[in-house]
Design an enzyme around this catalytic site. Structure first.
Site, short mmCIF file in Angstrom:
data_model
loop_
_atom_site.label_atom_id
_atom_site.label_comp_id
_atom_site.label_asym_id
_atom_site.label_seq_id
_atom_site.Cartn_x
_atom_site.Cartn_y
_atom_site.Cartn_z
N HIS A 120 0.81 -1.21 0.00
CA HIS A 120 0.00 0.00 0.00
C HIS A 120 0.85 1.27 0.00
O HIS A 120 0.47 2.27 -0.61
CB HIS A 120 -1.01 -0.02 1.16
N HIS A 178 5.45 -14.24 6.03
CA HIS A 178 5.96 -13.16 6.88
C HIS A 178 4.95 -12.78 7.96
O HIS A 178 5.25 -12.77 9.14
CB HIS A 178 6.32 -11.93 6.05
N GLU A 208 5.26 -12.98 11.91
CA GLU A 208 4.76 -11.83 12.68
C GLU A 208 3.24 -11.71 12.77
O GLU A 208 2.73 -10.71 13.24
CB GLU A 208 5.33 -10.53 12.07
N HIS A 240 14.80 -14.13 7.25
CA HIS A 240 13.78 -14.88 7.99
C HIS A 240 13.91 -16.39 7.75
O HIS A 240 13.78 -17.19 8.67
CB HIS A 240 12.37 -14.42 7.59
CO CO Z 1 10.54 -9.15 8.42
#
Ligand code: CO
Length: 293
Positions: A120, A178, A208, A240
């Site tokens: 966005h 993610h 997350e 990650h």
């Molecule tokens: Co991250």
């Protein structure tokens, strides 16, 4: 006195008029120049870059007549790379350079997985660059990997098509997404619902957001899984994937699963390394290119 200012005013009007006309002519005479800007979150892991290189190769094959450039949307990643002498442009900088280099029409493609915060923000940047004076006439934006419900269905097919060949029916495949505080996090449980219909042992978790690793662990225990393949559900197998997923720290996904007596096989390949996923993104880039003249 009055006469002089009248003449001055008249001359000024003629002068400004000429300026405007030449500026207009400049715009009209400008040759059409179309380009593509690929925007990834970015990665600080050099080996993970293969996924983005693969994506670029496929984009060049599909759009051989267009210049292709890159930007990373993560300012943290750009900062770390710059400190190592590997500076990358932000979307704003990349679009400003394309503007100065005479591009008239640009299709921007997001390599993000879901339309979350990063996407966005990119959308706002793209809107700001469309129709600037002496800038690009048009800047369009291709959706991330997951957009429509059809994309979810296609993504499930892509996931099924890249399963490890040695995987047995009673072994799980856990995709690490993610995850985000953004409302678009809903794509992950949404995808999980679609996957469940195809194969209940293919799971999605996030670093997350939801589903969490705890959610994944509960399902694995419930389904009495003793072996799981771990695979990043991100464009690149970056930080990650290497640390949070496959790292040796006791809180990595691999360690947490192994503590529950589940054997883990990490697969360090980003989704942008697989044609099945790249094709989904490429459809979205095609749609953004098709909007250009
Ligand atoms: Co991250």
């Amino acid at each position: 006195m009055l006469r002089t200012s009248f003449v001055c005013g008249l001359l000024l009007t003629i002068f400004l008029g000429t300026l405007c006309t030449s500026a207009l002519a400049e715009d009209q005479d400008r040759p059409l120049k179309k380009g593509i800007l690929l925007v990834a979150f970015g990665t600080t892991v050099p080996e993970a870059r293969v996924a983005l290189d693969n994506f670029e190769t496929r984009a060049k094959e599909r759009f051989p007549e267009m210049d292709i450039r890159w930007a990373y949307s993560s300012s943290i990643v750009r900062k770390i790379l710059a400190d190592d002498g590997l500076a990358m442009d932000s979307p704003v900088t990349a679009l400003a350079k394309m503007m100065d280099d005479g591009f008239t029409h640009v299709a921007v493609q997001s390599l993000h997985t879901i339309p979350g915060q990063e996407f966005h923000d990119l959308q706002k940047t793209v809107q700001a660059f469309s129709g600037l004076p002496k800038g690009m006439e048009q800047v369009t934006l291709g959706q991330p990997l997951l957009d429509t419900p059809e994309d979810l269905g296609r993504c499930v097919q892509a996931m099924l098509s890249v399963l490890p060949q040695e995987r047995k029916k009673d072994e799980a495949v856990v995709w690490m997404g993610h995850g985000t505080h953004h409302a678009a996090n809903i794509y992950y449980p949404g995808l999980q619902a679609y996957l469940h219909q195809a194969d209940p042992l293919i799971l999605v978790g996030t670093v997350e957001g939801d589903p969490s690793l705890e959610d994944v662990l509960a399902l694995l225990k419930n389904r009495k899984v003793s072996k799981a393949y771990l695979q990043p559900f991100m464009a690149v197998a970056g930080d990650h994937a290497q640390n949070d997923m496959a790292g040796d720290d006791e809180d990595s996904w691999k360690s947490m699963l192994e503590a529950q007596k589940i054997t883990c096989v990490p697969i360090l390949r980003g989704t942008a390394e697989f044609p099945a996923f790249v094709d989904l993104w490429m459809n979205h880039l095609q749609a953004a290119v098709d909007l250009l003249p």
